[in-house]
Scaffold this active site. Sequence first.
Site, PDB file in Angstrom:
ATOM      1  N   TYR A 194     -49.813   7.085 -39.384  1.00 18.56           N
ATOM      2  CA  TYR A 194     -51.170   7.175 -39.936  1.00 18.56           C
ATOM      3  C   TYR A 194     -52.064   6.224 -39.152  1.00 18.56           C
ATOM      4  CZ  TYR A 194     -54.684   8.347 -43.383  1.00 18.56           C
ATOM      5  OH  TYR A 194     -55.815   8.796 -43.993  1.00 18.56           O
ATOM      6  N   LYS A 252     -40.560  32.533 -52.546  1.00 15.95           N
ATOM      7  CA  LYS A 252     -40.753  33.094 -51.211  1.00 15.95           C
ATOM      8  C   LYS A 252     -40.684  31.999 -50.150  1.00 15.95           C
ATOM      9  CE  LYS A 252     -41.971  37.100 -49.200  1.00 15.95           C
ATOM     10  NZ  LYS A 252     -41.565  38.445 -49.593  1.00 15.95           N
TER      11      LYS A 252
END
Length: 765
Positions: free
Chosen positions: A51, A106
Amino acid sequence: MDDVKPPAEDTRTARVTGEEALAMHAEGRPGKLEIRLTKPLVTARDLSLAYSPGVAEPCLHIHRDPKLAYDYTAKGNFVAVISNGTAVLGLGNLGALASKPVMEGKVALFKRFADVDGIDLCVDTEDVDAFVNSIRYLGPSFGGINLEDIKAPECFVIEQRLRELMDIPVFHDDQHGTAIVAAAGLINAIHLTGRDIRTTRLVINGAGAASIACAELVKAMGMRSENVILCDTKGVIYRGRTEGMNQWKSAHATATNARTLMQALEGADVFFGLSVKGALTPEMLRAMAPKPILFAMANPDPEITPDEARAARPDCIIATGRSDYPNQVNNVLGFPFIFRGALDVRASTINDAMKIAAAEALAMLAREDVPEEVAGAGAGKALRFGPEYIIPNAFDPRLISRVSPAVAKAAMDSGVARKPLIDLQRYARDLATRLDATAGAMEAISESVRQNPKRVVFAEGEEEKVIRAAIAFRNAGYGTPVLVGREDRIAAITAAIGIPLPEGIEIHNARLSDSNRRYAEFLYAKRQRTGFLFRDCQRLVNQDRNVFGACMVAMGDADAIVTGSTRSYSVALEGINMAIDPVPGRVVFGVSIVVSRRAGTVLVADTAIHERPDAETLAGIARGSAAAARRLGLEPRVAFLSFSTFGDPRGTIPGSIREAVKLLSEKGTDFEFDGEMSADVALDPGLRASLYPFCRLTGPANVLVMPGMHAAHILTKAVPKLTGATVIGPLLTGLTHSAQVVPMQAGVNQMLDVACLAAHAAVKR
């Protein structure tokens, strides 16, 4: 027809209760998904790199060159699974929020079958414009879009507009996934019935998203438009019809006098059903052409059951959307691998060429011999190409390495690939290793054996799984498999399983072999001073296939032997030891290969022979294991394991381990080793660095020498159950000729792996 279906009201269906399903979704961390980090974020420095301020660098590079997003972010392996919940499974319009369990499922299937990462996005609107706009602006985040459970005709508009607006693949699986898998089955059914797709007549009952996609795909594959009749609840969609029409139905209107489904089916070759239970009656079926092909894909109950269909037309071939019948049209056979191939070449779209390539790859895979672990999923039924097996099983591990490369190649050939692959064969091999880490460890060995094929004896040649392994060995190009058994018995087994014995496989009947006298004399010369008469040796050669096979190897008539499927490890090894001796000065022991996605490949020894090895034996096991690691392409780092780490706590067993380490130090080695140490210290360099900086190992140990067979056995039996790691072995090392004993419960794939390793050991001699 889809990958997840509501349970059918049929006692043969593998059912779960509503309470069980709710408990599964609610227990522990709710749902089926979580985010996992791919980089360590432990220290402040880690955070600075991942970061602020370090993250600024990839941001600036991507700003200058957007393509670098694929190099510096997860975009290239990230798919969004998106729905508004207007057509959830067979349950109707449940809304966006209620569709979330399906969308999570899914995403899980993407990961499980193709290692594609994903996220579910449930969009709470039925307005097409709002839906399209909510997705189009999210394109930079993803490598592809999978649309799901959106009702027709809105789904056609949404997909088309998103494809035009976005430069990544957009794929409505309810349409195209069903069409691709059905097309694969159709290719094989046409082949089995001797038809030509250009003259085949198809009737499709149902005019929703999947039906229209099926019509479009079969036409793209060569079926003539005039030979495809589409029907809906009002009857045949014919030219000039106005009632209940839209632009998508009109595109498939046919010039025909038929007005009902019954009339349309007269003389038809193929029926595709994407409608409702009972839509196809026995009377309709009897009106069809000889050898009719039926894809009754309504769920949860098909338009006609296979039992009803065969009663009316015994000559039919039938597929359904259900797993409790043969030939399941299951979307999971398509979408994970289609996206895998599309993502890996950075395709801008998924076009007809890619869909056809996927269908053809699926069709060809169904014609190959079925791995035993896949056949085991067939509820005891033999799975082999024919009327009851025209579509591969969803758990066939070869799907990713067959379908995805075909899709990638089609993308390149059709000009939509932005990162073409140079070596498709290597790509296919890499895909095999992506889900099965064992394949990666075996790849270099497999290539070596293909370059130096060997003759390998499969001693228990009358066993079905042994015959299958021998055929797979030959088909893999590893060399010549030699089955020890009776010709008539082997022929009967191959006929029963429907797999003809290919050329290049030898059969040797131990009792009738011309080599019996020579083998008996050889064995007698070895064993005459250990209590064996010549007739004893003759009997062993004639009656014990392990002894016969071991004599073949010892006398140079074969390069290696594999056995063990019908006898305990010790009994099988006893037969081998009758003819094959240890290497002078070497320790004979068993080493197991443990392969996991997290730890890679680790060897564990001794897992077969020495219950409580002394220091000299432990040192020999370490040397032999290091050599085995090098044959696997590893630079050995050997850790002697114990409950004690460098004297803490003290005990009697660590004393022999310290003596083994001392022996190796005095005699010298060309590999790293140290001990005694606990398993966590052996595998965690950070832990060693902080507590035991004097340790000689420079990285995680990849060879674990156990203090006794009890510990080795416990470890190698527990690890695969606890972690999902794969264990190969134990593999014998230290013999003058290559010989391996598989566990009695070993399947065809494990036997094939061990045979390949046996051949590789012969290559190295």
